[in-house]
Write an enzyme that holds these catalytic residues in place. Structure first.
Site, PDB file in Angstrom:
ATOM      1  N   ARG A  14       0.843  -1.198   0.000  1.00 53.84           N
ATOM      2  CA  ARG A  14       0.000   0.000   0.000  1.00 53.84           C
ATOM      3  C   ARG A  14       0.877   1.245   0.000  1.00 53.84           C
ATOM      4  O   ARG A  14       1.755   1.402   0.846  1.00 53.84           O
ATOM      5  CB  ARG A  14      -0.907  -0.020   1.225  1.00 53.84           C
ATOM      6  N   ARG A  56      -5.502  19.167   9.145  1.00 52.69           N
ATOM      7  CA  ARG A  56      -4.306  19.032   9.976  1.00 52.69           C
ATOM      8  C   ARG A  56      -3.886  20.375  10.559  1.00 52.69           C
ATOM      9  O   ARG A  56      -4.121  21.425   9.954  1.00 52.69           O
ATOM     10  CB  ARG A  56      -3.141  18.437   9.166  1.00 52.69           C
ATOM     11  N   LYS A 199     -12.696   3.530   1.753  1.00 53.38           N
ATOM     12  CA  LYS A 199     -12.284   3.539   3.160  1.00 53.38           C
ATOM     13  C   LYS A 199     -13.445   4.092   3.992  1.00 53.38           C
ATOM     14  O   LYS A 199     -13.864   5.232   3.802  1.00 53.38           O
ATOM     15  CB  LYS A 199     -11.028   4.381   3.347  1.00 53.38           C
ATOM     16  N   THR A 257      -5.673  -0.375  10.711  1.00 52.79           N
ATOM     17  CA  THR A 257      -5.311   0.620  11.743  1.00 52.79           C
ATOM     18  C   THR A 257      -5.136   0.013  13.128  1.00 52.79           C
ATOM     19  O   THR A 257      -6.027  -0.656  13.646  1.00 52.79           O
ATOM     20  CB  THR A 257      -6.333   1.780  11.834  1.00 52.79           C
TER      21      THR A 257
END
Length: 471
Positions: A14, A56, A199, A257
């Site tokens: 990935r 962020r 996702k 995760t």
């Protein structure tokens, strides 16, 4: 290291487009392709993971220590930084949050509550403190940012994926099916044969799960952001639900995760992490994923070996999840089923699904591996979703199909040119497996021919054979 990871059990490499640049990612692609070219009996697929609309915090010259009860602010003035205020990269941040919202920093490592707002600043009180470093991910509990799922940067990265013929896209922060249709239309226009994995990581996606998964080619349970936007106690329930939905729709599903988070710094996992892997396997995930453990961890090879070993051990205890499509002991139902086939009322897809279920039952009863010959991958995928006890050796003469099948549970894809003579092709496949020590003389195997595009016959055919391997 990529060679070692592949030998230890990696099936998909990935590429996280949140980090690195196209040049560095191209080097990884070249290394994976070199490995695939030199290895006959193993294949590594390539997945490009888009950055998505991440919110962020900005750069800080040095970590800022946040203490419980102190005031701390986030401003939309990019590049601004002081001891109690830092910028964010999202201009609508002030509009998206409300007083009393909970802000989570770095997936919940720190948390703050919103006390007030000005035109350009969100004023907060620290609930759980810690060290705020540069470019930390920000989430609002229970909310998703009002940003497009595919950003301008993502489109550039998607074009890069088309140019380099990656096998899968993992699309971040998908909120509805519209974005999946948009990406698939773009890929069709590019004549790019790349599958789209959604996702599931935003609160907005949950009401639209069925439509999103239906539109996609598979799903990833991205538990980090999912657990930041929703209450953490909802995450295991959603994981189970998403896996179940994907299985029912015959789509591959990845659990991701924090699976071996402690192995970023330590050579052995926690026992809870081992259980986490086992639970994902038991629930029926096709794949389980490592992130920081292999991207920047101290023990990447050990992490893959732990994941591989635990998954194999767990799988060895599972019974097949096959549910027959018809009650074969019910003579009347069987007669009705047969009549439906002769009357043309039973679709090819249903026929193939039933055939895959019966093939799995036969292979499980006899204890044999399955050998399938495929040009589209469809029968190998159907067999995978039935979860036979033994391996599915999927022989294909299509390079893209070989790569794609690497993601599916229990499938070992092998590239081989097919002969016009069926017996010659069978013999070459058996020899290939004998040479690779996947089989030995005297073993029994279940051979499958199936599909609307039959390889050796003019019409659609479904055909199972059980053969004894001759040396």
């Amino acid at each position: 290291m990529i060679w070692k990871l592949a030998e230890a059990g990696m099936n998909v490499a990935r590429l996280n487009m949140s980090h690195g640049d196209h040049e560095s990612h191209r080097k990884v692609i070249d290394l994976v392709r070199e490995y695939n070219a030199q290895t006959k009996d193993n294949v590594i697929a390539i997945m490009l993971d888009t950055k998505g609309p991440e919110v962020r915090s900005g750069d800080v010259p040095q970590p800022i220590l946040l203490k419980e009860g102190q005031e701390f602010n986030f401003t939309i003035r990019r590049g601004f930084c002081s001891e109690n205020t830092v910028g964010v990269n999202y201009d609508d941040f002030v509009n998206d949050v409300e007083v009393n919202d909970i802000l989570l920093v770095d997936g919940g490592m720190m948390s703050l509550v919103v006390r007030s707002k000005t035109s350009d600043t969100v004023k907060c009180e620290v609930i759980d403190g810690g060290e705020l470093k540069s470019r930390r991910h920000l989430n609002v509990r229970g909310k998703s940012a009002t940003l497009p799922s595919i950003t301008e940067k993502d489109w550039e990265d998607i074009k890069f994926g088309v140019e380099n013929k990656v096998d899968f896209y993992a699309v971040s922060f998908v909120k509805d099916a519209k974005v999946v249709h948009e990406l698939k239309a773009y890929l069709q226009n590019c004549n790019a044969d790349i599958h789209v994995i959604v996702k599931i990581e935003s609160a907005d996606a949950i009401p639209n799960l069925h439509a999103i998964i239906s539109a996609s080619d598979g799903a990833m349970v991205a538990r980090g952001d999912l657990g930041a936007e929703l209450a953490i106690e909802e995450v295991p329930l959603l994981q189970e639900d998403i896996i179940r939905r994907c299985r029912s729709m015959e789509k591959p599903v990845i659990v991701a995760t924090n699976m071996l988070e402690s192995m970023i710094d330590h050579p052995t996992p926690t026992r809870a992490e081992v259980s986490d892997i086992a639970i994902a396997v038991r629930e029926g995930a096709d794949a389980i994923m490592l992130s920081g453990e292999t991207a920047h961890g101290k023990f990447p090879l050990k992490a893959v070996k732990v994941m591989h070993t635990v998954a194999l051990r767990t799988e060895s205890t599972l019974s097949s999840g096959v549910t027959p499509l018809i009650p074969t002991t019910d003579v009347q139902a069987l007669q009705s089923f047969n009549q439906a086939i002769y009357d043309g009322e039973f679709g090819q897809r249903h026929m193939s699904a039933m055939f895959a279920a019966h093939t799995t039952t036969m292979a499980n009863t006899l204890g044999t591996p399955i050998i399938v010959f495929t040009r589209t991958g469809s029968m190998a995928i159907l067999l995978s979703h039935n979860r036979p006890f033994s391996a599915i050796f999927a022989f294909t003469d299509q390079e893209r199909i070989k790569q794609r099948l690497a993601l599916y549970h229990g499938v070992l894809p092998i590239y081989m040119q097919f002969s016009g003579d069926v017996e010659e092709t069978f013999a070459r496949a058996i020899k290939r497996l004998l040479d690779g020590k996947f089989l030995k003389q005297g073993d029994f195997v279940t051979l499958v021919q199936s599909g609307t595009h039959s390889i050796w016959r003019q019409e659609s055919t479904h055909h199972i054979q059980v053969r004894k391997v001759q040396g």
